[in-house]
Structures are given as structure tokens and as C-alpha cells.
Design a protein around this motif. Structure first.
Motif, PDB file in Angstrom:
ATOM      1  N   MET A 282       0.796  -1.236   0.000  1.00  7.13           N
ATOM      2  CA  MET A 282       0.000   0.000   0.000  1.00  7.13           C
ATOM      3  C   MET A 282       0.831   1.290   0.000  1.00  7.13           C
ATOM      4  O   MET A 282       0.285   2.377   0.176  1.00  7.13           O
ATOM      5  CB  MET A 282      -1.004   0.017   1.179  1.00  7.13           C
ATOM      6  N   ARG A 283       2.168   1.157  -0.164  1.00  7.47           N
ATOM      7  CA  ARG A 283       2.947   2.376  -0.369  1.00  7.47           C
ATOM      8  C   ARG A 283       2.848   2.775  -1.838  1.00  7.47           C
ATOM      9  O   ARG A 283       2.558   1.938  -2.702  1.00  7.47           O
ATOM     10  CB  ARG A 283       4.427   2.137  -0.017  1.00  7.47           C
ATOM     11  N   ILE A 284       3.051   4.060  -2.116  1.00  6.34           N
ATOM     12  CA  ILE A 284       2.985   4.548  -3.496  1.00  6.34           C
ATOM     13  C   ILE A 284       4.415   4.806  -3.977  1.00  6.34           C
ATOM     14  O   ILE A 284       5.167   5.539  -3.338  1.00  6.34           O
ATOM     15  CB  ILE A 284       2.134   5.832  -3.581  1.00  6.34           C
ATOM     16  N   PHE A 285       4.772   4.154  -5.073  1.00  2.95           N
ATOM     17  CA  PHE A 285       6.132   4.283  -5.629  1.00  2.95           C
ATOM     18  C   PHE A 285       6.077   5.008  -6.972  1.00  2.95           C
ATOM     19  O   PHE A 285       5.866   4.388  -8.015  1.00  2.95           O
ATOM     20  CB  PHE A 285       6.761   2.898  -5.858  1.00  2.95           C
ATOM     21  N   PRO A 286       6.272   6.335  -6.977  1.00  2.90           N
ATOM     22  CA  PRO A 286       6.275   7.050  -8.263  1.00  2.90           C
ATOM     23  C   PRO A 286       7.584   6.820  -9.030  1.00  2.90           C
ATOM     24  O   PRO A 286       7.666   7.172 -10.198  1.00  2.90           O
ATOM     25  CB  PRO A 286       6.135   8.511  -7.858  1.00  2.90           C
ATOM     26  N   LYS A 287       8.578   6.259  -8.356  1.00  3.91           N
ATOM     27  CA  LYS A 287       9.857   5.994  -9.021  1.00  3.91           C
ATOM     28  C   LYS A 287      10.277   4.559  -8.706  1.00  3.91           C
ATOM     29  O   LYS A 287      10.074   4.082  -7.594  1.00  3.91           O
ATOM     30  CB  LYS A 287      10.938   6.956  -8.513  1.00  3.91           C
ATOM     31  N   GLN A 288      10.843   3.930  -9.705  1.00  2.00           N
ATOM     32  CA  GLN A 288      11.309   2.561  -9.497  1.00  2.00           C
ATOM     33  C   GLN A 288      12.761   2.442  -9.931  1.00  2.00           C
ATOM     34  O   GLN A 288      13.128   2.857 -11.019  1.00  2.00           O
ATOM     35  CB  GLN A 288      10.458   1.566 -10.305  1.00  2.00           C
ATOM     36  N   GLN A 289      13.515   1.856  -9.022  1.00  2.00           N
ATOM     37  CA  GLN A 289      14.918   1.586  -9.328  1.00  2.00           C
ATOM     38  C   GLN A 289      15.020   0.523 -10.418  1.00  2.00           C
ATOM     39  O   GLN A 289      14.305  -0.463 -10.400  1.00  2.00           O
ATOM     40  CB  GLN A 289      15.592   1.060  -8.062  1.00  2.00           C
ATOM     41  N   GLY A 290      15.913   0.749 -11.353  1.00  2.00           N
ATOM     42  CA  GLY A 290      16.209  -0.296 -12.321  1.00  2.00           C
ATOM     43  C   GLY A 290      17.396  -1.118 -11.839  1.00  2.00           C
ATOM     44  O   GLY A 290      18.006  -0.813 -10.815  1.00  2.00           O
ATOM     45  N   SER A 291      17.699  -2.159 -12.573  1.00  2.00           N
ATOM     46  CA  SER A 291      18.885  -2.929 -12.199  1.00  2.00           C
ATOM     47  C   SER A 291      19.388  -3.741 -13.379  1.00  2.00           C
ATOM     48  O   SER A 291      18.652  -4.027 -14.322  1.00  2.00           O
ATOM     49  CB  SER A 291      18.579  -3.855 -11.029  1.00  2.00           C
ATOM     50  N   MET A 292      20.669  -4.076 -13.307  1.00  2.00           N
ATOM     51  CA  MET A 292      21.298  -4.891 -14.359  1.00  2.00           C
ATOM     52  C   MET A 292      22.197  -5.887 -13.665  1.00  2.00           C
ATOM     53  O   MET A 292      22.785  -5.592 -12.623  1.00  2.00           O
ATOM     54  CB  MET A 292      22.172  -4.021 -15.253  1.00  2.00           C
ATOM     55  N   TRP A 293      22.359  -7.052 -14.283  1.00  2.00           N
ATOM     56  CA  TRP A 293      23.283  -8.049 -13.756  1.00  2.00           C
ATOM     57  C   TRP A 293      24.622  -7.927 -14.468  1.00  2.00           C
ATOM     58  O   TRP A 293      24.664  -7.719 -15.693  1.00  2.00           O
ATOM     59  CB  TRP A 293      22.735  -9.458 -13.976  1.00  2.00           C
ATOM     60  N   PHE A 294      25.678  -8.089 -13.707  1.00  2.00           N
ATOM     61  CA  PHE A 294      27.012  -8.086 -14.314  1.00  2.00           C
ATOM     62  C   PHE A 294      27.826  -9.277 -13.810  1.00  2.00           C
ATOM     63  O   PHE A 294      27.516  -9.875 -12.776  1.00  2.00           O
ATOM     64  CB  PHE A 294      27.754  -6.783 -13.997  1.00  2.00           C
ATOM     65  N   ARG A 295      28.851  -9.566 -14.576  1.00  3.48           N
ATOM     66  CA  ARG A 295      29.785 -10.636 -14.204  1.00  3.48           C
ATOM     67  C   ARG A 295      31.182 -10.081 -14.451  1.00  3.48           C
ATOM     68  O   ARG A 295      31.417  -9.414 -15.452  1.00  3.48           O
ATOM     69  CB  ARG A 295      29.532 -11.861 -15.079  1.00  3.48           C
ATOM     70  N   ILE A 296      32.074 -10.318 -13.504  1.00  3.85           N
ATOM     71  CA  ILE A 296      33.459  -9.863 -13.661  1.00  3.85           C
ATOM     72  C   ILE A 296      34.396 -11.056 -13.469  1.00  3.85           C
ATOM     73  O   ILE A 296      34.290 -11.771 -12.476  1.00  3.85           O
ATOM     74  CB  ILE A 296      33.806  -8.759 -12.645  1.00  3.85           C
TER      75      ILE A 296
END
Lengths: 426, 426
Positions: free
Chosen positions: B196-210
Motif C-alpha cells: 500500500m505504499r505509493i512508488f512514483p519511481k522505481q529503481q532499475g537494475s542490471m546483472w554483471f559478471r566480472i
């Protein structure tokens, strides 16, 4: 003494082809763990031919595993016999164990070998093959040393006990079985591949595993979790500090050219299974070096106590102490007094045959010399012709000249150590 | 306006059992990746029943994979249909996309569940089951919101586009397929489990391998090698510094309660395979958070440049630079203007229904809102009834009251956002 030296040198010259052929036959009998029987048959035949009293037996795994120093991935040794040949002395001399292992590590990927790994191919004075350096070449030096004395009619006063053992590469169960059968001597020589250096001390080692805990969370809110990787890194650094602490105490001049006399190696670090999860468990695996005169139990205890200090560095470890396990292989450290008469004798014969000073060091790895020293009460020296750097690698080779040089040095050492009936006569 | 609120509230009360039964049927149709058809059939049936225009299609993997934002472990979507229902407005109003995913993550070890994972069992006002919180509960809120308006005879001016998509858990190919089919609106609402929280912004994400290199050596002479584990630890620390650097720049008040707004999580560290060898290769895998207004390409470039600095910290990296790969899943960040009219409307209806201020935050994880925002040009808000902490966990549950509260808020939001023919009439 000159005459013995000349006689033996000449004998080696005369039997060079036979010696090379023996080594080749031994290399062509691949004796990886569980497959030692064919190579051992060649050794046993040779010992019989020379007139030694030969004992062949498969170690009793059920009995062995009751011993605190037993380690092997198996407890069943059917088809993996030990071979011992005894050359009884005429009496009144010092005895010696000549110990070499017949087992070889797997040859690995054949693609990485320039020639088939069990070919025993000779190019420019080098023989190639798995096990040629570690340590069938050294074993042949021993056999040639004994054979030269037998054929030259030299009778030794002390007993010579030749041991061709299984399982050195997997923790020493073969030598342990020989010790428990009662074979003992005043000293021992093991021709592991030292590249003609003399190692009166051998580093022991033990494998350990440490489980480091964290607490899982989603990577997007990683602050809600505790990364086992970050905690594992702290444990690695803490172990690095233990390594420094332990090596600060090593003042033995035999280690003066060794940057880290008794290293602690972290060989494996594995943790987490999902990029966007906080990892909750890390596994570390490593090898702890044990100083030649150190007790393995003391080294274990030091590691255990050291890990307990982690709680003071980071309260997380107070509640989640890393779990330490000792697992898998371990090699008992070994040593002989630097003033031991066998050392003097070997060094003198080295000088005499090669006309130069030997390099005397402490080994960075364990051998069966540890078991002979600590369980068999037989102080041991490691000295052999093999190329240290090639052990366990593809294109393993040995310089054939070294096999015969080592054989000459060892034959003369036997005469001086065990005493010869005819020493005064020539 | 009071009348709408009362009418809708009453309707929800009257249809509580049917709503619960619908959610239970959806949970009882396990819709893990590749098995979405049965659950989608329930959704499609419901949409038809309400009189919406229904489109059902399997995404075309061959076409999709040409798109730069496509990611899925598969390119064949046979048996995995998207379902879209369009409720055409009477004209002159603002349109909205209501987007929810039908796919659920695997239930994992059944032993960790107190009840069978697809039971939909109800205890003390909570329904249990895989996917009930993420996000079939939110989907039912959407369906109830639409149904209440339809049954109450309220006609909206703007179009309502309900999307039940596949593949959100694997990278958003279902929503991408809907965007590429041309579905677009003035704004979007996604009832992911925000509790029930309002999220006007959403974090993106990417996977990496090193991949971090070392140089092998025997553990007893570890100083002759270079430990890839020690070098890997340096890389981890260097990435930790990058995380600090990136988060120092985040001043958005929506993140004021978030310790690390855009974390970089190291989820996997694996190196070495033998306790007494110096490890020559370490693999790191992780998830890089991307700020709501940041371009994924910029974040990638920053990581790439940052790793290049390693050579200055340790000359080893100069000659053996770590190899960076972007692999596997990535979620595009999403956002809507805080002053956007849909935000005002949603916040007002929240206050009106629940009599309290909503919590407004930025999400710590990505949703399909990123694709709607960045590819579909449809700014998105995330707001839903599910319990955030239970998503992906055993014993996942939802509080049933929240499903109906969210449905009321959303129904009223639709009236105010799309406009209703009869708004002035009551």
C-alpha cells in the motif's frame, strides 16, 4: 674411497641403457591411484633379481583407518600393493630406509601433452612421462644404487630396506602401512624430485575448510542483509595476518631464501548463488603449512584460537562464528638433525661425485618423510634427481644424467652410512 | 464524490466472497514461466464476462529479440500468452494502462511451506500461496475495480487497458510485447506488492559478471603465484567505492529513508578449485541498481570506466584487466513526475478511502513500469496490496482486506483520472 667412487661410476656408465630401459618400463606402467599393481610387479621382479627378500602386501584399510595419521580418500587397497625389499646387512652397521612412492597423479588432459603421457619418450637426454620426475626417476636411482653394490660384490654391514609404496599423493597411507608393519631404520632417504637439492626438513600441511555465514536479503535492499562474501573477505584477511604471525617466528636459516616459509594458501572461495541476492554462506578452502619441527595439533589449535579473535574485530562473528573443519589430505612435517651423520655423509658424497656444494633447504611441501619421522621414528632426508617444477604438470620430464648422478651419490652414501665389509680392503 | 465512494465500498462488501474465490482460483493455477496459460484463461474469461474487448496472443520471440530492451532466458513463448482487455471510454477522457504480471517465481522446496504452495489456503484473513502477493492479489484488485464500475453502470470517458502479462520475473518480455503491439496510454498503474505504499519511481537494475585473473602456483610456494581471490577482493572493494560514489549523488527526498538508494550487490564470488593451489580465476556476479531517472547505458559506462581505474591501484590489473560482462536479467528504471495528475488523484483517493497519508517512496527494485515509461512512453506508478517482504519467499501471503482497499482506491482513481459520464450527476 676413491676406488669405490670410480668403480661405481664405471658401473653406472656400463649399465646406463639398462637403467634407462627400467625407468621407461616403469613410466609405461601407469600407476595412478588404484592402478599400481603393474608398476609394482616390475619393482618386485627387480628386487628379487638382485637377491633381496621381497614382501608384497595390500594395506589393510580397516586397520589403517584406526590410526590418527591415516588419511586416504579410500579404505580399500585391493590391487594396490606395497612392495618392500630387504637387503640384510652382515651386522654391526647402521640401517637405512630408502623410500619412494610408486603412485602418480593423473595425467590430466592429453591435449596438453606433446607426447602421450605414458610414452617414456626420450628427447635430448630427457625422458618424458607422467611420474618420471615424481618419482619413478628417483626410485630408479635407488634401485641402481643397490644393484651397483650387489653386482660389485660390496657387502654392507647395516640393513637396506627399499620401500616402493602406494598412496603418497593421497596422504601417505602406503608408508603408514609400512611403518605399522614394523619397518624401521636408523635413518631414511626419500628421492622425491628436489632437483638434486638436499632437504633435511620438510614442511607439512593440512587442508582446512571454513564456513562463513551472512544473512540473505534482496540485492536492491542489500543493507537489510549481511554479505557472507564481505565477511568471508574479513576472514581471508585475518588468516593472512595469522600467516604473517606464524612466519615471523621462523628463523631457521634453511628458510632464508624462502619469502614465506610456511604459507597459508586460500585455494577456494565460493559463496552466493544469485546475482541479486545477498549471499548468506561462503566456503573457504585452503592449505596450512606446518613447520618441520611443529606438531600438527599445535598448528590446528593456533588456527582455531586465531579464528576466535574475529569476534573482537567484528561483532557479527561473535554471534555467527565461522565454522572450521580439517578435511581431506594432510602431510606430516618431517626433519632430521642438520648434524645427523646421514646428512654429513650425503653432503660429502654429493661434493665428491659432483665436485660442488649442494644446496641445502627446507622443502615447501610435505613428503612421506613426515610419517617416517613422526610415526616411524626414522629421521628422513629428501634428495632426488627429478625436476621440482614439472611434478604434476603436463610434459613432466627428468634429465637422465641426474638419475645416474643421484644413483652414484646414493650408492656411496650407503657404503659410508651402513658400512661396508670391504671398505678397508681397497 | 461521496456517493461513488460509498457505492464502491458497498459493492466491494457485497462481492467479497467472489473476489476471494477469484484470487484463490488464480493462485491454484500455478503460473511459473512456461505454465501461464491456465491462469491467463481465468483472467480472459473474467474480462469477457465484464464485457471488455479481449486480445490474447503469444509473444513473437523472433521479433522481440531484435529489440534492445528485450531480455528473456527464452525466445519461444508458445503456451505463454499475454492477455489484454480494453474497456473503451466514451471519449474525451484520459486513458490508463493497468498492468500486472501473471507469472510467478518457482515455489522452491515444498518442505519450507507450511501448506502446499498452490493451495490458496486462508487463515486469519490471509491467503497463502506462491504468487498471491506477487502479484495475483494486485491483479484481482484491478479486476474488482473495473468490475465494480461496470456493474454500477459507471461509464468512463478515457480508455482502460488492462494487461495481464507474462515474463515480468524474467526481464519483462511480456510487457515489451504489449508495448510493441501499440498499447499506450496517458499513464499506467502497476499493483506490484508495495504493501500500500505509493512508488512514483522505481529503481532499475542490471546483472554483471566480472572475471578476475590470477596466476596459479602450488600453495606451498604461493608467493610464486598471484591469488585471484585476493585480486577479486580488491575488485569487490573497488566496486564498494563505486557504490558510495554513485549514492553520494542521490539527493531525491523519496530516498531519504533508504540507507543505500541504488546498491551494487555482489551476489556470487567463486574462485579456485583446489585447497593447495593458488587460484588463477575468480568469478564475481552481481546486481547494479540504476537510479529512476538514470539511463542504463550511462550506468554501464560508469562501471566500465570505474574498473579501468584498478590499474592505478594495483599494477597487476594493468596487465590483467578484469573482464566485465553484462548478462542475464535487467530491469529498466521507471518514474512519473511527482506532480503528475495521476499521482495527485491516487494520493487523494488513498486519503479518502483510508483516512490517512500514504507513504510515498522510490522502489528498491525494478518493475515493468520501466519498460512502460522508457519504451512505451507511459509514465507509471507502482501501488499494490501485496506484502513486499513475502514476495519470492515460502509461505507467501496477502492480507485479503488490503486487496479490497486497493480495489476501492483504484476504482475511485479511475473515475477521477479517466473522467466519468455521470460524475456530475450524483
Amino acid at each position: 674411497m676413491k676406488d669405490y667412487k670410480a668403480l661405481i661410476h664405471q658401473w653406472m656408465e656400463d649399465h646406463r641403457e639398462e637403467g634407462i630401459r627400467l625407468l621407461q618400463r616403469m613410466v609405461q606402467a601407469p600407476s595412478t591411484q588404484g592402478n599400481e599393481a603393474a608398476a609394482q610387479a616390475i619393482v618386485a621382479e627387480k628386487l628379487s633379481e638382485m637377491g633381496l627378500e621381497v614382501e608384497i602386501w595390500e594395506p589393510d584399510g580397516q586397520e589403517l583407518q584406526k590410526h590418527p595419521y591415516f588419511y586416504s580418500p579410500r579404505t580399500e587397497f585391493k590391487g594396490s600393493p606395497n612392495v618392500v625389499g630387504v637387503w640384510k646387512g652382515t651386522g654391526g652397521g647402521r640401517s637405512i630406509i630408502l623410500n619412494g612412492h610408486i603412485d602418480v597423479v593423473p595425467e590430466g588432459d592429453h591435449e596438453q601433452w606433446d607426447h602421450p603421457p605414458y610414452s617414456g619418450k626420450i628427447i635430448d637426454g630427457k625422458m618424458y612421462g607422467r611420474g618420471v620426475t615424481d618419482m619413478k626417476g628417483g626410485n630408479v636411482s635407488l634401485l641402481l644404487a643397490i644393484e651397483s653394490l650387489v653386482q660389485l660384490g660390496i657387502k654392507l654391514k647395516g640393513d637396506v630396506i627399499f620401500q616402493s609404496v602406494v598412496e603418497e599423493e593421497s596422504g601417505g597411507a602406503g608408508t603408514l602401512a609400512a611403518v605399522l608393519k614394523g619397518y624401521k631404520a636408523d635413518a631414511a632417504l626419500i628421492p622425491e624430485p628436489t632437483h638434486m637439492r638436499i632437504f633435511p626438513k620438510q614442511q607439512g600441511s593440512m587442508w582446512f575448510r571454513i564456513w562463513v555465514k551472512g544473512r540473505s536479503a534482496h540485492g536492491g535492499t542489500r543493507y537489510e542483509g549481511v554479505s557472507a562474501i564481505e565477511k568471508g573477505m574479513k576472514v581471508v584477511e585475518h588468516i593472512r595476518a595469522l600467516e604473517e604471525e606464524r612466519n615471523r617466528r621462523i628463523t631457521d636459516p634453511l628458510y632464508k631464501n624462502t619469502p614465506i616459509p610456511i604459507p597459508i594458501n586460500i585455494g577456494v572461495m565460493e559463496g552466493g548463488n544469485w546475482p541479486s541476492s545477498v549471499p548468506d554462506l561462503v566456503k573457504l578452502e585452503g592449505r596450512m603449512g606446518v613447520a618441520p619441527e611443529e606438531k600438527m595439533e599445535d598448528a590446528k589449535r593456533e588456527m582455531e584460537e586465531w579464528l576466535k579473535m574475529l569476534g573482537r574485530l567484528d561483532p557479527w562473528f561473535e554471534e555467527h562464528p565461522p565454522v572450521l573443519e580439517w578435511f581431506g589430505a594432510r602431510w606430516v612435517p618431517g626433519s632430521i638433525d642438520l648434524e645427523h651423520e646421514l646428512m654429513n655423509t650425503l653432503v660429502n658424497q654429493y661434493r665428491s661425485v659432483l665436485g660442488q656444494e649442494p644446496v641445502i633447504e627446507a622443502s615447501p611441501w610435505g613428503t612421506d618423510g613426515g610419517l617416517l619421522t613422526q610415526v616411524g621414528e626414522t629421521p628422513s632426508i629428501v634428495f632426488g634427481p627429478g625436476v621440482t617444477e614439472m611434478a604434476h604438470y603436463p610434459n613432466e620430464y627428468i634429465e637422465l644424467d641426474k638419475v645416474f648422478e643421484a644413483a652414484e651419490i646414493i650408492a656411496l652414501t650407503l657404503i659410508h652410512w651402513c658400512g661396508a665389509e670391504s671398505v678397508g680392503r681397497n
